[in-house]
Scaffold this active site. Structure first.
Site, PDB file in Angstrom:
ATOM      1  N   GLY A  21       0.827  -1.286   0.058  1.00 27.91           N
ATOM      2  CA  GLY A  21       0.084  -0.040  -0.107  1.00 27.91           C
ATOM      3  C   GLY A  21       0.772   1.306   0.135  1.00 27.91           C
ATOM      4  O   GLY A  21       0.681   2.347   0.653  1.00 27.91           O
ATOM      5  N   ASN A  95       1.569  -2.468   5.381  1.00 25.06           N
ATOM      6  CA  ASN A  95       0.884  -1.079   5.740  1.00 25.06           C
ATOM      7  C   ASN A  95      -0.529  -1.036   5.191  1.00 25.06           C
ATOM      8  O   ASN A  95      -1.556  -0.305   5.724  1.00 25.06           O
ATOM      9  CB  ASN A  95       1.638   0.130   5.026  1.00 25.06           C
ATOM     10  CG  ASN A  95       0.745   1.366   4.820  1.00 25.06           C
ATOM     11  OD1 ASN A  95       0.669   2.124   5.816  1.00 25.06           O
ATOM     12  ND2 ASN A  95       0.483   1.628   3.539  1.00 25.06           N
ATOM     13  N   SER A 147      -4.356  -0.048  13.963  1.00 24.79           N
ATOM     14  CA  SER A 147      -4.829   1.047  13.969  1.00 24.79           C
ATOM     15  C   SER A 147      -5.304   1.267  15.757  1.00 24.79           C
ATOM     16  O   SER A 147      -5.657   0.234  16.410  1.00 24.79           O
ATOM     17  CB  SER A 147      -6.180   1.083  13.130  1.00 24.79           C
ATOM     18  OG  SER A 147      -7.119   2.135  13.698  1.00 24.79           O
ATOM     19  N   TYR A 160     -13.396  -3.750  10.840  1.00 31.13           N
ATOM     20  CA  TYR A 160     -11.985  -3.146  10.706  1.00 31.13           C
ATOM     21  C   TYR A 160     -11.108  -3.289  11.859  1.00 31.13           C
ATOM     22  O   TYR A 160     -10.153  -3.916  11.885  1.00 31.13           O
ATOM     23  CB  TYR A 160     -12.009  -1.882  10.038  1.00 31.13           C
ATOM     24  CG  TYR A 160     -10.950  -1.006  10.095  1.00 31.13           C
ATOM     25  CD1 TYR A 160      -9.913  -0.982   9.156  1.00 31.13           C
ATOM     26  CD2 TYR A 160     -10.676  -0.039  11.167  1.00 31.13           C
ATOM     27  CE1 TYR A 160      -8.836  -0.224   8.769  1.00 31.13           C
ATOM     28  CE2 TYR A 160      -9.460   0.868  10.927  1.00 31.13           C
ATOM     29  CZ  TYR A 160      -8.673   0.846   9.985  1.00 31.13           C
ATOM     30  OH  TYR A 160      -7.624   1.442  10.077  1.00 31.13           O
ATOM     31  N   LYS A 164      -7.967  -5.290  12.635  1.00 33.91           N
ATOM     32  CA  LYS A 164      -6.529  -4.793  13.209  1.00 33.91           C
ATOM     33  C   LYS A 164      -6.253  -5.249  14.261  1.00 33.91           C
ATOM     34  O   LYS A 164      -5.096  -5.409  14.786  1.00 33.91           O
ATOM     35  CB  LYS A 164      -6.848  -3.176  13.170  1.00 33.91           C
ATOM     36  CG  LYS A 164      -6.933  -2.652  11.907  1.00 33.91           C
ATOM     37  CD  LYS A 164      -5.685  -2.542  11.009  1.00 33.91           C
ATOM     38  CE  LYS A 164      -5.636  -1.784   9.717  1.00 33.91           C
ATOM     39  NZ  LYS A 164      -4.630  -1.628   8.933  1.00 33.91           N
TER      40      LYS A 164
HETATM   41  N1  LIG Z   1      -5.174   7.752   7.930  1.00 33.47           N
HETATM   42  C1  LIG Z   1      -5.993   7.265   9.107  1.00 33.47           C
HETATM   43  O1  LIG Z   1      -6.475   7.882   9.886  1.00 33.47           O
HETATM   44  C2  LIG Z   1      -5.483   5.876   9.749  1.00 33.47           C
HETATM   45  C3  LIG Z   1      -5.983   5.907  10.891  1.00 33.47           C
HETATM   46  C4  LIG Z   1      -5.565   4.362  11.598  1.00 33.47           C
HETATM   47  C5  LIG Z   1      -5.184   3.449  10.746  1.00 33.47           C
HETATM   48  N2  LIG Z   1      -4.790   3.657   9.630  1.00 33.47           N
HETATM   49  C6  LIG Z   1      -3.998   2.610   8.845  1.00 33.47           C
HETATM   50  O2  LIG Z   1      -2.892   3.043   8.225  1.00 33.47           O
HETATM   51  C7  LIG Z   1      -2.703   2.301   6.821  1.00 33.47           C
HETATM   52  C8  LIG Z   1      -2.452   3.426   5.718  1.00 33.47           C
HETATM   53  O3  LIG Z   1      -3.629   4.168   5.900  1.00 33.47           O
HETATM   54  P1  LIG Z   1      -3.676   5.526   4.805  1.00 33.47           P
HETATM   55  O4  LIG Z   1      -4.350   6.465   5.588  1.00 33.47           O
HETATM   56  O5  LIG Z   1      -2.430   5.969   4.140  1.00 33.47           O
HETATM   57  O6  LIG Z   1      -4.547   4.960   3.680  1.00 33.47           O
HETATM   58  P2  LIG Z   1      -4.627   5.325   2.016  1.00 33.47           P
HETATM   59  O7  LIG Z   1      -6.151   4.728   1.755  1.00 33.47           O
HETATM   60  O8  LIG Z   1      -4.396   6.585   1.974  1.00 33.47           O
HETATM   61  O9  LIG Z   1      -3.631   4.490   1.348  1.00 33.47           O
HETATM   62  C9  LIG Z   1      -3.665   2.954   1.379  1.00 33.47           C
HETATM   63  C10 LIG Z   1      -2.973   2.360   0.174  1.00 33.47           C
HETATM   64  O10 LIG Z   1      -3.183   1.031   0.248  1.00 33.47           O
HETATM   65  C11 LIG Z   1      -3.660   0.761  -1.121  1.00 33.47           C
HETATM   66  N3  LIG Z   1      -4.618  -0.591  -0.976  1.00 33.47           N
HETATM   67  C12 LIG Z   1      -5.835  -0.592  -0.352  1.00 33.47           C
HETATM   68  N4  LIG Z   1      -6.247  -1.901  -0.490  1.00 33.47           N
HETATM   69  C13 LIG Z   1      -5.097  -2.555  -1.171  1.00 33.47           C
HETATM   70  C14 LIG Z   1      -4.915  -4.151  -1.405  1.00 33.47           C
HETATM   71  N5  LIG Z   1      -5.873  -5.039  -1.344  1.00 33.47           N
HETATM   72  N6  LIG Z   1      -3.764  -4.302  -1.881  1.00 33.47           N
HETATM   73  C15 LIG Z   1      -2.698  -3.569  -2.119  1.00 33.47           C
HETATM   74  N7  LIG Z   1      -2.790  -2.187  -2.055  1.00 33.47           N
HETATM   75  C16 LIG Z   1      -3.996  -1.761  -1.375  1.00 33.47           C
HETATM   76  C17 LIG Z   1      -4.542   1.778  -1.745  1.00 33.47           C
HETATM   77  O11 LIG Z   1      -4.613   1.711  -2.998  1.00 33.47           O
HETATM   78  C18 LIG Z   1      -3.298   3.054  -1.073  1.00 33.47           C
HETATM   79  O12 LIG Z   1      -2.539   3.364  -1.974  1.00 33.47           O
HETATM   80  C19 LIG Z   1      -3.752   1.385   6.761  1.00 33.47           C
HETATM   81  O13 LIG Z   1      -3.528   0.297   7.090  1.00 33.47           O
HETATM   82  C20 LIG Z   1      -4.912   1.945   7.413  1.00 33.47           C
HETATM   83  O14 LIG Z   1      -5.769   1.221   7.985  1.00 33.47           O
HETATM   84  C21 LIG Z   1      -5.048   5.075   9.072  1.00 33.47           C
END
Ligand SMILES: NC(=O)c1ccc[n+]([C@@H]2O[C@H](COP(=O)([O-])OP(=O)(O)OC[C@H]3O[C@@H](n4cnc5c(N)ncnc54)[C@H](O)[C@@H]3O)[C@@H](O)[C@H]2O)c1
Length: 255
Positions: A21, A95, A147, A160, A164
């Site tokens: 990701g 990620n 998360s 979710y 997680k």
């Molecule tokens: N942004 C937040 O507030 C937040 C909070 C808690 C946890 N997280 C976690 O942090 C991590 C990154 O989140 P983010 O905010 O950068 O998300 P984002 O959606 O901006 O980026 C995630 C990336 O993963 C890719 N992706 C999604 N499904 C996929 C799959 N099946 N195979 C390969 N690639 C895939 C997407 O295309 C994207 O490029 C995630 O695990 C998310 O759950 C984010």
């Protein structure tokens, strides 16, 4: 750039880091930081165009490849390609994460399966593919992005948060299995982080409300997460494994 496949298996500098990701958001920021730290980065993403675009922008021999982490056969083919083109992966950052914002009973069975597959099974798939060579080499670093939802629970994210949380249980258990072979396994839990995922989940009013109650009055920047991941991946964290670190500006103080 010529990549020396024998170089940098262990140690602070060098070595191949695979980031799932990695095309945008937190994953992209992790890639940027790992490049700065001297690693050869391979990012994979379900959005192949964006993966390739990001890799080009990051430069430094970064590879950007298309893959759905939930699809083990695709992941397996890609692992062989990565070893051939970049070398043995010594650092894995699992990620990828995704969720619709829906109460549990409004979530269809298909959505439920997909959330578990992407957030939990996908990270196990990556581990299954890269851990054997880490064990063989006697060196490996694995970081899972979970998360804060997993630690404290959030309405609208039950499946979710469960997936997680499962990742945390898996990481803690795996860390014990591989401690003696030079592999560490840790978990970073983002709080609200300013990425597309967050902007897609909440409208402007909800974002405003969340910011008002945040101790630092801001969300995390993706680089705040990348800094924590980089710490677990470098030599300063050699003796740290099986741990869970929240990066949330003090918003939640999970025990
Ligand atoms: N942004 C937040 O507030 C937040 C909070 C808690 C946890 N997280 C976690 O942090 C991590 C990154 O989140 P983010 O905010 O950068 O998300 P984002 O959606 O901006 O980026 C995630 C990336 O993963 C890719 N992706 C999604 N499904 C996929 C799959 N099946 N195979 C390969 N690639 C895939 C997407 O295309 C994207 O490029 C995630 O695990 C998310 O759950 C984010």
């Amino acid at each position: 750039m010529i990549i020396d496949k024998e170089a940098g298996i262990g140690g602070k500098v060098g070595g191949v880091a695979v980031v799932t990701g990695g095309a945008q958001g937190i994953g992209r920021s992790i890639c940027e930081r790992l490049i700065t730290d001297g690693h050869t980065v391979v990012l994979m993403d379900i959005d192949g165009d964006r993966a390739r675009e990001t890799a080009l922008e990051l430069g430094n021999g970064t590879l950007g490849l298309q893959c759905d982490v939930a699809n083990f056969d695709q992941m397996s083919q890609l692992a062989a390609e990565i070893e051939e083109r970049a070398g043995i992966c010594s650092r894995l950052v699992a990620n990828v994460g995704w969720t619709p914002d829906k109460k549990f009973l409004d979530t269809s069975i298909e959505e439920q399966d997909r959330v578990i597959a992407v957030n939990y099974t996908g990270s196990l798939n990556a581990t299954r593919l890269y851990l054997p060579k880490m064990q063989e080499q006697g060196f490996g670093r694995i970081v899972y992005i979970s998360s804060d939802a997993a630690r404290v629970g959030v309405a609208g994210e039950a499946v979710y948060a469960g997936a997680k949380a499962a990742l945390i249980g898996f990481a803690k258990s795996l860390s014990v299995e591989v401690a003696r072979v030079g592999v560490t396994v840790n978990v970073v839990c983002p709080g609200s982080t300013d990425t597309e995922l967050l902007r897609n989940m909440f409208n402007a009013e909800q974002i405003e409300k969340r910011l008002k109650i945040h101790p630092m009055r801001r969300f995390a920047k993706p680089s705040d997460l990348a800094n924590a991941v980089a710490f677990f991946l470098n030599d300063d964290a050699d003796f740290i494994t099986g741990q869970v670190l929240s990066v949330n500006g003090g918003m939640l103080r999970a025990g």
